[in-house]
Design a protein around this motif. Structure first.
Motif, PDB file in Angstrom:
ATOM      1  N   GLN A 107      63.556  93.029  37.472  1.00 51.26           N
ATOM      2  CA  GLN A 107      62.920  91.753  37.169  1.00 51.26           C
ATOM      3  C   GLN A 107      63.220  91.374  35.711  1.00 51.26           C
ATOM      4  N   ASP A 108      63.360  90.085  35.460  1.00 49.82           N
ATOM      5  CA  ASP A 108      63.531  89.688  34.051  1.00 49.82           C
ATOM      6  C   ASP A 108      62.777  88.403  33.773  1.00 49.82           C
ATOM      7  N   THR A 109      62.670  88.043  32.498  1.00 46.23           N
ATOM      8  CA  THR A 109      61.959  86.813  32.111  1.00 46.23           C
ATOM      9  C   THR A 109      62.979  85.834  31.542  1.00 46.23           C
ATOM     10  N   GLY A 110      64.160  85.812  32.158  1.00 46.43           N
ATOM     11  CA  GLY A 110      65.268  85.023  31.615  1.00 46.43           C
ATOM     12  C   GLY A 110      65.313  83.598  32.114  1.00 46.43           C
ATOM     13  N   ILE A 111      66.536  83.068  32.167  1.00 46.07           N
ATOM     14  CA  ILE A 111      66.698  81.623  32.438  1.00 46.07           C
ATOM     15  C   ILE A 111      66.448  81.257  33.911  1.00 46.07           C
ATOM     16  N   GLY A 112      66.476  82.238  34.771  1.00 45.74           N
ATOM     17  CA  GLY A 112      66.232  81.987  36.202  1.00 45.74           C
ATOM     18  C   GLY A 112      67.419  81.316  36.876  1.00 45.74           C
ATOM     19  N   ILE A 113      67.317  81.134  38.159  1.00 45.52           N
ATOM     20  CA  ILE A 113      68.421  80.536  38.930  1.00 45.52           C
ATOM     21  C   ILE A 113      67.875  79.308  39.659  1.00 45.52           C
ATOM     22  N   PRO A 114      68.590  78.167  39.584  1.00 46.84           N
ATOM     23  CA  PRO A 114      68.088  76.991  40.329  1.00 46.84           C
ATOM     24  C   PRO A 114      68.014  77.312  41.843  1.00 46.84           C
ATOM     25  N   VAL A 166      79.426  81.247  40.309  1.00 42.91           N
ATOM     26  CA  VAL A 166      78.575  81.352  39.110  1.00 42.91           C
ATOM     27  C   VAL A 166      77.813  80.046  38.964  1.00 42.91           C
ATOM     28  N   VAL A 167      76.583  80.162  38.403  1.00 46.55           N
ATOM     29  CA  VAL A 167      75.766  78.952  38.277  1.00 46.55           C
ATOM     30  C   VAL A 167      76.265  78.125  37.085  1.00 46.55           C
ATOM     31  N   ASP A 168      76.383  78.779  35.965  1.00 50.50           N
ATOM     32  CA  ASP A 168      76.813  78.075  34.755  1.00 50.50           C
ATOM     33  C   ASP A 168      78.088  78.759  34.266  1.00 50.50           C
ATOM     34  N   LYS A 169      79.253  78.112  34.530  1.00 46.89           N
ATOM     35  CA  LYS A 169      80.546  78.763  34.272  1.00 46.89           C
ATOM     36  C   LYS A 169      80.697  79.211  32.831  1.00 46.89           C
ATOM     37  N   ARG A 179      78.469  79.750  30.524  1.00 52.57           N
ATOM     38  CA  ARG A 179      77.569  80.825  30.095  1.00 52.57           C
ATOM     39  C   ARG A 179      78.043  82.169  30.668  1.00 52.57           C
ATOM     40  N   SER A 180      78.414  82.144  31.951  1.00 57.39           N
ATOM     41  CA  SER A 180      78.859  83.374  32.583  1.00 57.39           C
ATOM     42  C   SER A 180      80.099  83.921  31.858  1.00 57.39           C
ATOM     43  N   ARG A 181      81.032  82.995  31.574  1.00 59.78           N
ATOM     44  CA  ARG A 181      82.274  83.410  30.931  1.00 59.78           C
ATOM     45  C   ARG A 181      82.004  84.001  29.553  1.00 59.78           C
ATOM     46  N   GLY A 233      81.030  87.422  29.611  1.00 60.39           N
ATOM     47  CA  GLY A 233      81.962  88.358  30.242  1.00 60.39           C
ATOM     48  C   GLY A 233      81.758  88.479  31.730  1.00 60.39           C
ATOM     49  N   GLY A 234      81.083  87.495  32.343  1.00 60.36           N
ATOM     50  CA  GLY A 234      80.820  87.527  33.792  1.00 60.36           C
ATOM     51  C   GLY A 234      82.060  87.180  34.593  1.00 60.36           C
ATOM     52  N   THR A 235      82.094  87.672  35.830  1.00 54.89           N
ATOM     53  CA  THR A 235      83.252  87.393  36.692  1.00 54.89           C
ATOM     54  C   THR A 235      82.849  86.653  37.964  1.00 54.89           C
ATOM     55  N   GLY A 236      81.561  86.628  38.236  1.00 50.34           N
ATOM     56  CA  GLY A 236      81.106  86.017  39.509  1.00 50.34           C
ATOM     57  C   GLY A 236      81.252  86.960  40.692  1.00 50.34           C
ATOM     58  N   LEU A 237      81.593  88.220  40.401  1.00 53.23           N
ATOM     59  CA  LEU A 237      81.785  89.193  41.490  1.00 53.23           C
ATOM     60  C   LEU A 237      80.647  90.218  41.538  1.00 53.23           C
ATOM     61  N   GLY A 238      79.824  90.258  40.466  1.00 47.65           N
ATOM     62  CA  GLY A 238      78.783  91.298  40.347  1.00 47.65           C
ATOM     63  C   GLY A 238      77.842  91.356  41.539  1.00 47.65           C
ATOM     64  N   LEU A 239      77.303  90.209  41.945  1.00 44.62           N
ATOM     65  CA  LEU A 239      76.317  90.222  43.038  1.00 44.62           C
ATOM     66  C   LEU A 239      76.982  90.463  44.403  1.00 44.62           C
ATOM     67  N   SER A 240      78.273  90.077  44.536  1.00 42.37           N
ATOM     68  CA  SER A 240      78.998  90.398  45.782  1.00 42.37           C
ATOM     69  C   SER A 240      79.067  91.901  45.942  1.00 42.37           C
ATOM     70  N   ILE A 241      79.350  92.576  44.805  1.00 40.41           N
ATOM     71  CA  ILE A 241      79.425  94.036  44.849  1.00 40.41           C
ATOM     72  C   ILE A 241      78.051  94.606  45.212  1.00 40.41           C
ATOM     73  N   GLY A 278      62.278  83.303  35.066  1.00 43.15           N
ATOM     74  CA  GLY A 278      62.824  84.627  35.309  1.00 43.15           C
ATOM     75  C   GLY A 278      63.270  84.853  36.747  1.00 43.15           C
ATOM     76  N   THR A 279      63.843  86.033  36.961  1.00 46.46           N
ATOM     77  CA  THR A 279      64.423  86.351  38.265  1.00 46.46           C
ATOM     78  C   THR A 279      63.939  87.719  38.718  1.00 46.46           C
ATOM     79  N   LYS A 280      63.714  87.842  40.055  1.00 43.52           N
ATOM     80  CA  LYS A 280      63.284  89.137  40.605  1.00 43.52           C
ATOM     81  C   LYS A 280      64.220  89.472  41.757  1.00 43.52           C
TER      82      LYS A 280
HETATM   83  P1  ADP Z   1      78.377  87.090  36.924  1.00 44.90           P
HETATM   84  O1  ADP Z   1      79.455  88.061  36.705  1.00 44.90           O
HETATM   85  O2  ADP Z   1      78.754  85.673  36.554  1.00 44.90           O
HETATM   86  O3  ADP Z   1      77.070  87.512  36.437  1.00 44.90           O
HETATM   87  P2  ADP Z   1      77.205  87.617  39.487  1.00 44.90           P
HETATM   88  O4  ADP Z   1      77.802  87.660  40.841  1.00 44.90           O
HETATM   89  O5  ADP Z   1      76.634  88.858  38.963  1.00 44.90           O
HETATM   90  O6  ADP Z   1      78.275  87.011  38.517  1.00 44.90           O
HETATM   91  O7  ADP Z   1      76.085  86.518  39.513  1.00 44.90           O
HETATM   92  C1  ADP Z   1      76.374  85.267  40.041  1.00 44.90           C
HETATM   93  C2  ADP Z   1      75.587  84.205  39.291  1.00 44.90           C
HETATM   94  O8  ADP Z   1      74.217  84.351  39.536  1.00 44.90           O
HETATM   95  C3  ADP Z   1      75.665  84.342  37.802  1.00 44.90           C
HETATM   96  O9  ADP Z   1      76.780  83.640  37.294  1.00 44.90           O
HETATM   97  C4  ADP Z   1      74.372  83.717  37.326  1.00 44.90           C
HETATM   98  O10 ADP Z   1      74.525  82.318  37.201  1.00 44.90           O
HETATM   99  C5  ADP Z   1      73.422  84.017  38.415  1.00 44.90           C
HETATM  100  N1  ADP Z   1      72.565  85.180  38.082  1.00 44.90           N
HETATM  101  C6  ADP Z   1      72.705  86.426  38.514  1.00 44.90           C
HETATM  102  N2  ADP Z   1      71.710  87.228  38.079  1.00 44.90           N
HETATM  103  C7  ADP Z   1      70.899  86.427  37.314  1.00 44.90           C
HETATM  104  C8  ADP Z   1      69.713  86.640  36.547  1.00 44.90           C
HETATM  105  N3  ADP Z   1      69.124  87.833  36.489  1.00 44.90           N
HETATM  106  N4  ADP Z   1      69.178  85.582  35.904  1.00 44.90           N
HETATM  107  C9  ADP Z   1      69.769  84.371  35.969  1.00 44.90           C
HETATM  108  N5  ADP Z   1      70.892  84.089  36.670  1.00 44.90           N
HETATM  109  C10 ADP Z   1      71.463  85.119  37.321  1.00 44.90           C
END
Ligand code: ADP
Length: 574
Positions: free
Chosen positions: A506-513, A526-529, A531-533, A536-544, A565-567
């Motif tokens: 869980q975090d108290t961050g920007i959250g996801i729309p 990725v939600v915000d290209k 910011r993710s870039r 160092g984000g790749t958009g593959l983390g959650l797929s994994i 935030g996000t849970k």
């Molecule tokens: P990335 O490498 O860009 O983080 P992920 O597959 O891990 O790619 O996540 C996809 C997108 O989901 C992210 O680009 C981000 O916008 C959103 N996201 C993931 N986890 C969080 C989080 N804890 N808080 C806010 N947004 C998140």
């Protein structure tokens, strides 16, 4: 045809006519006989009454022999037997016999009645003359006193003769009436049974599949109406059948023309219907009517059908049929307890997927070495370069890092994409895994001034899994939490609930729309290209993450509120 309607109706009529005729004849003869006897008796009574005056003088004078001569002569004249009896029952005179030879007549019914003061009547067999006779006894009175009885009698043989002649007069008439009635009964029975016979023959025709059969009856009664309704009904049936046949043909040609294999199975597992595509899959024809396990010799398939039938709900599963991979989908028809199974050929798709995966893995491998070399040279060059060039070196370094990250993530992803659960899974202590992961992030959490809330239930059971992959999963999740949180806290929780181990990050961050939540598990989404870039984000983390969770039969859920935030919750079955 003993039980035919005609025989029943006609037989009934015959019985009734014969019984009625016999009854009528019996009662009419009886009544006629009674009437004749009655009128004969009253005639005899009248005759006796008038005879009284002729015989009284003989008695008065005790001239019994003369009396006997008188009655013999008179009796012969009127063809009637006359008998005179004295109060003791002694016969004084008789027109037929010698009175001296005759027994005492005191207790003959008609004589006893006459001595009682009334007129006596009796019809019986006379022992004296050996014939049936009708007797009438009349009291002979002198003043108040009964001084004898005058009996007049008639041979019943005459009455019977009379009745016999009457019978021979009436009988032909009755026979004629009976015959006419029987003829009428025959015609009525036939007029009733013929239309029924026609209707029954037409019903048999319909039953044997001749739905256009019609019945034409001249009757204007209920049978006529029945025939009309019958014709209407067969017309309707014919329309319905042709409509159904058309639909069946249509359905058959549709089923035959589709590429997917289709079969329907009845409750016993017998194949009711199959299409050429299915026959092509199992390389066998004429499968209809056979049991599915006779034609599909696949334990996986048998298990799949059994499970679907037991669970009574729709089901699908990928099953290997030799070289081919087929997606078997079974629909359970609850109304008839039948199963419709479709076989969709995934072989080509699987092949394309495999080629794609191989390509990605190969490209990633090929890219990794030059990228690592570039990174090394960039780092070496950065030290010797002047301030103006350093800015460009930084850009090259950042993009090289990004490329290395993508290549690494792609390699990780292709390594976890297999769906099969590894039989060599070991016992994994998630507490240890998360503790190791948190160590990696200690520095970055401290650098961002975030607090860490670590909440692990005591005696947490271990799960079956792959430690390395689970570590990778938690790294990706905590990495996201840290990346997208600027202030507040990062929470990691592990607990046991309903036979599952639950991990919450869980975090108290920007959250996801809200609109993006369902898409964040897609590759490269990725939600915000920017910011993710920049992170160092790749958009593959959650797929994994999704693939690793699936590999452990786990389930991932994301709840998030923008700005709050996000849970992320992952459930692992025990
Ligand atoms: P990335 O490498 O860009 O983080 P992920 O597959 O891990 O790619 O996540 C996809 C997108 O989901 C992210 O680009 C981000 O916008 C959103 N996201 C993931 N986890 C969080 C989080 N804890 N808080 C806010 N947004 C998140």
């Amino acid at each position: 045809m003993k039980h035919s309607i005609f025989f029943k109706v006609f037989g009934g009529f015959v019985l009734i006519i014969v019984a009625l005729t016999a009854l009528f004849l019996f009662f009419s003869f009886r009544a006629t006989r009674a009437f004749y006897l009655d009128s004969l008796a009253s005639n005899l009574e009248k005759l006796g009454s008038s005879l009284k005056f002729s015989v009284m003088p003989f008695i008065d004078r005790d001239e019994f022999e003369e009396l006997d001569v008188f009655v013999k002569r008179f009796g012969m004249d009127i063809e009637t037997r006359i008998t005179i009896i004295d109060p003791d029952g002694v016969v004084l005179a008789d027109s037929e016999e010698d009175p001296r030879t005759m027994v005492n007549h005191r207790f003959r019914p008609e004589i006893a009645e006459a001595f009682a003061g009334t007129t006596g009547r009796s019809l019986r067999f006379s022992n004296t003359v050996k014939a049936n006779m009708l007797y009438v006894g009349l009291p002979l009175t002198k003043g108040e006193q009964i001084i004898g009885v005058l009996r007049v009698s008639l041979f019943v043989r005459d009455i019977n003769k009379l009745l016999a002649s009457m019978r021979s007069d009436i009988l032909p008439f009755f026979i004629l009436v009976t015959l006419v009635s029987l003829l009428g009964a025959f015609l009525i029975s036939r007029s009733l049974s013929e239309p029924i016979k026609e209707l029954s023959a037409a019903s048999s025709q319909v039953a044997s599949g001749n739905f256009g059969t019609q019945v034409y009856l001249k009757n204007r009664d209920e049978l006529g109406l029945l025939a009309k309704s019958f014709n209407h009904m067969t017309g309707q049936i014919e329309n319905l059948i042709s409509e159904l046949t058309g639909q069946k043909e249509e359905l058959k040609s549709i089923i035959s023309s589709i590429d997917e294999g289709i079969i329907t199975l009845d409750t016993d597992g017998k194949i009711l219907l199959s299409n050429p595509s299915f026959q092509d899959i199992i390389q066998s024809e004429n499968v209809d009517g056979k049991f599915y396990w006779e034609v599909v010799r696949k334990p996986d398939f048998n298990e799949f059908i059994k499970t679907t039938r037991d669970e009574k709900k729709n089901n699908s599963q990928e099953i290997e049929f030799g070289e081919r991979t087929l997606l078997c989908s079974a629909a359970f028809l609850s109304s008839r307890e039948e199963l419709v199974v479709t076989f969709y050929d995934l072989t080509k798709i699987k092949e394309v997927e495999r080629i794609k995966k191989d390509f990605i893995v190969n490209v990633s491998h090929e890219l990794r070495t030059p990228l690592t070399a570039i990174k090394g040279y960039v780092e070496t060059l950065s030290e010797d370069i002047d301030e103006g060039g350093k800015h460009y070196m930084k850009i090259i370094e950042r993009n090289t890092d990004r490329l290395i990250n993508i290549v690494n993530d792609l390699l990780t992803l292709s390594g976890v994409e297999e769906k099969e659960i590894d039989p060599e899974f070991e016992d994994v202590n998630l507490q240890k895994v998360t503790e190791n992961v948190m160590k990696i992030f200690e520095q970055s959490i401290a650098a961002k001034n975030l607090s860490l809330i670590f909440n692990i239930e005591k005696d947490l059971p271990s799960i079956k899994g792959d430690t390395f992959k689970l570590e990778q999963m938690f790294i990706n999740l905590v990495d996201n939490a840290v990346k997208y949180t600027d202030e507040g806290s990062i929470g990691v929780e592990l607990k046991r609930e309903d036979g599952k181990v639950i991990a919450v990050i869980q975090d108290t961050g920007i959250g996801i729309p809200q609109k993006d939540i369902k898409r964040i598990f897609e590759r490269f989404y990725v939600v915000d290209k920017s910011r993710s870039r920049s992170q160092g984000g790749t958009g593959l983390g959650l797929s994994i993450v999704k693939h690793i969770a699936r590999l452990h039969s786990g389930n991932v859920q994301v709840e998030s509120t923008e700005g709050q935030g996000t849970k992320v919750t992952i459930e692992f079955p025990l």
